[in-house]
Design a protein around this motif. Structure first.
Motif: not given
Length: 255
Positions: A98, A101-102, A206-207, A209-211
């Motif tokens: 995470r 990605f962040s 949003m993050i 939702w992806f991670t």
């Protein structure tokens, strides 16, 4: 000078590893920034972020390359020393996947916010703001600072002035610009805005939702270490599982 700075940053990294340890993604980002700075084929002037070079010339790769380049030795050393603390703290809290990605999202959005503010200033004041070019990891560091302060308990920073932790980023923004006028005020401001968008805005959703959920396994780890420190021979999953409501047997009434 570059060799001295490299030795200084390596000393900080080894000291932090000896005491607490640096998570893998934070350490990889530090090594990548040092490698790019010391490599002779990389030029910060060719990847700096500005409205003219990025928006009008459509060189969108600068959004990814500009945060990884630094102007001089002091610029790199200050940013990497700050990343050791802020990055390690956040990566341990949210996990390496995470965090990686962040950082990517923060870098892109900080660049977009920087270009948007510069374009607005150029429309309102003068076209000179379209030519301002910036590089460095400072914007992402300000975003990390806002997020770390958002996760910590509210309180005052020790010092002669009473400054709340949630307002420390604004104080640091002003102080850095006063002590170093060449620093990018708009770039630091863009990082603060992206950090606030994560703490109080839709960026966090949003993050997630992806991670996945942010604290998916933190509760499990906390209970495991608590049971180990207390010397209890209890399985962590059972200790963390919420207690089920008691079942009552149906009693027969006597006639």
């Amino acid at each position: 000078m570059e060799e001295l700075l490299g030795s200084y940053i390596i000393f900080l990294i080894l000291l932090f590893i000896e005491t607490k340890g640096i998570p893998p993604i934070t350490l990889a980002i530090i090594i990548l920034n040092m490698f790019i700075f010391l490599a002779p084929e990389f030029n910060a002037g060719e990847v700096c972020l500005s409205v003219n070079t990025t928006f009008y010339a459509c060189e969108w790769q600068r959004l990814l390359l500009a945060p990884l380049h630094h102007i001089d030795v002091d610029h790199l050393g200050f940013n990497m020393a700050s990343l050791v603390w802020k990055g390690s703290k956040l990566e341990r809290r949210v996990g390496s996947a995470r965090f990686m990605f962040s950082i990517l999202i923060f870098g892109l959005l900080t660049g977009v916010a920087y270009l948007s503010i510069k374009a607005a200033l150029a429309c309102l004041l003068t076209d000179r703001f379209n030519m301002d070019c910036a590089v460095g990891f400072s914007g992402i560091l300000f975003a990390l600072k806002v997020i770390n302060n958002g996760h910590s308990t509210d309180g005052n920073i020790p010092g002669p002035f009473l400054i709340k932790r949630r307002d420390a980023c604004w104080t640091e923004l002003i102080l850095i610009h006063m002590l170093s006028p060449r620093s990018s005020f708009v770039g630091h401001l863009a990082g603060i805005l992206i950090g606030l968008a994560y703490v109080k805005g839709p960026l966090k959703m949003m993050i997630n939702w992806f991670t996945g959920k942010e604290y998916g396994n933190v509760r499990f780890a906390e209970c495991y270490h608590r049971s180990r420190s207390a010397g209890l021979d209890v399985h962590p999953e059972r200790e963390c599982r919420p207690a089920s409501p008691p079942r009552y047997r149906r009693q027969r009434r006597r006639c």
